[in-house]
Design an enzyme around this catalytic site. Structure first.
Site, short mmCIF file in Angstrom:
data_model
loop_
_atom_site.label_atom_id
_atom_site.label_comp_id
_atom_site.label_asym_id
_atom_site.label_seq_id
_atom_site.Cartn_x
_atom_site.Cartn_y
_atom_site.Cartn_z
N LYS A 37 0.84 -1.20 0.00
CA LYS A 37 0.00 0.00 0.00
C LYS A 37 0.88 1.25 0.00
CE LYS A 37 -0.32 -0.38 5.05
NZ LYS A 37 -1.14 -0.91 6.16
N TYR A 244 16.00 30.14 9.24
CA TYR A 244 14.79 30.81 9.72
C TYR A 244 14.73 30.79 11.23
CZ TYR A 244 12.70 30.77 5.03
OH TYR A 244 12.42 30.98 3.71
#
Ligand SMILES: *Cc1c(COP(=O)(O)O)cnc(C)c1O
Length: 347
Positions: A37, A244
């Site tokens: 999956k 940042y």
């Protein structure tokens, strides 16, 4: 080599095959299906499922009917089962593409109307999908049941009382419902020993190198190698901050390399100032915040040049290691692997 991607993602298919064989050994003669999956846990449905077919796998599980249709085009002769159940109103899709639904409720059994063989899931304690044990008596007779299955909630924790209880509840269901194959074990369940094995193993993560026994050494091998490109090197001569939020200060004499891998590539932002990258065999810490397209690593005292590659995932920093640093699980690291990497399949 001239490369224009920020990262080279190499997946070793021979390791996935070796992991499959390792799981077959652990199941000691019982059959082993495979769970592919979510694009084979992010590693690529087509190459991975073909490789597993080559290794001898015949029964494949995916989550969604869409995934089953995609897999049918890749493996025309595979036995494909849909864990997510029979999606309302779409029985024809299953029939057209020869997909076996895992019927998860009495209503789904009714909707299937005995079109062909189907699986049944009994909910033994996961409380996610499946028929409650008390409702087993209401399953109509005459249904052609292939896999009778259930799913562990805590198999990765050693001696968890819920696992013992689930094995008992499932063993009762196996007595009550006629079926061809009984299947309870995900990867971790396979390592709980023979009493959990029944007829068919159903591993996913362990095929892809995630440790199914987190309390002890990983019996599986890691097929994933991710190299990130160094796109700038900074020699620091006065104290300055990195990235940042200016969360990290570098001092004069330190050296920083900027790598072209960021959270847009699935390098989770929660790895900020937590993870380690390897420059050859030398550990270089990720410092400051992970940004969308880049991370900074401390390469003070190391040979590190623009254009070279560093190991973002490799033998010293596996998906499980990244998961540990990020506060998540290896599954999420793999299924987050980005689309911008240049992918290479080996083996
Ligand atoms: C995903 C899944 C598996 C595989 O689990 P792993 O822990 O990855 O081995 C098996 N069975 C069901 C029902 C699943 O949803």
């Amino acid at each position: 080599m001239f490369e224009t991607a920020g990262g080279l993602l190499s997946i070793d298919l021979s390791i996935i095959q070796a992991n499959y064989r390792r799981l077959c050994d652990e199941l000691n003669g019982k059959d082993c299906s495979v769970v592919v999956k979510a694009d084979a846990y992010g590693l690529g449905l087509e190459p991975v499922s073909k490789t597993l077919w080559e290794a001898g796998a015949r029964t494949f599980f995916v989550a969604l009917p869409d995934e089953g249709v995609a897999l049918r085009h890749i493996l025309p002769d595979a036995d494909i089962h849909i864990l997510g159940g029979l999606f309302k109103g779409s029985a024809d899709v299953y029939t057209t593409h020869n997909l076996v639904p895992v019927l998860n409720s009495l209503e789904q059994i009714q909707d299937w109307q005995n079109r062909a063989r189907a699986d049944i899931q009994v909910d033994t304690g996961m409380t996610r999908l499946g028929i409650a044990p008390k409702d087993i008596g209401q399953i109509p007779s005459g249904l052609d049941i292939d896999v009778l299955m259930s799913h562990f909630a805590c198999a990765d924790e050693r001696d968890h009382p819920l696992s013992i209880q689930q094995i008992e509840t499932f063993a009762q269901a196996v007595q009550q419902i006629e079926h061809k194959r009984a299947s309870l074990c995900n990867s971790a369940g396979i390592f709980l020993g023979e009493q959990a094995h029944f007829d068919l193993g159903r591993p996913g993560c362990s095929l892809y190198g995630i440790n199914p026994t987190p309390h002890t050494t990983n019996p599986m091998q890691n097929p994933v190698h991710l190299q990130g490109k160094v796109i700038q090197v900074h020699e620091i001569d006065t104290q300055q901050s990195v990235g940042y939020g200016a969360t990290y200060k570098l001092h004069a004499g330190q050296k920083l390399a900027t790598i072209a891998v960021g959270y847009a590539d699935g390098y989770l932002r929660s790895l900020s100032s937590k993870a380690t990258v390897y420059v050859g065999d030398q550990a270089a810490r990720v410092i400051g915040r992970v940004s969308m397209d880049a991370i900074g690593i401390d390469v003070s005292g190391m040979k590190c040049e623009e254009g070279q590659y560093v190991d973002v995932i490799g033998p010293h920093n596996t998906p499980d290691d990244l998961a540990h640093w990020a506060g998540t699980i290896g599954y999420e690291i793999l299924t987050s692997l980005g689309r911008r990497y240049k992918r290479v399949y080996k083996g």
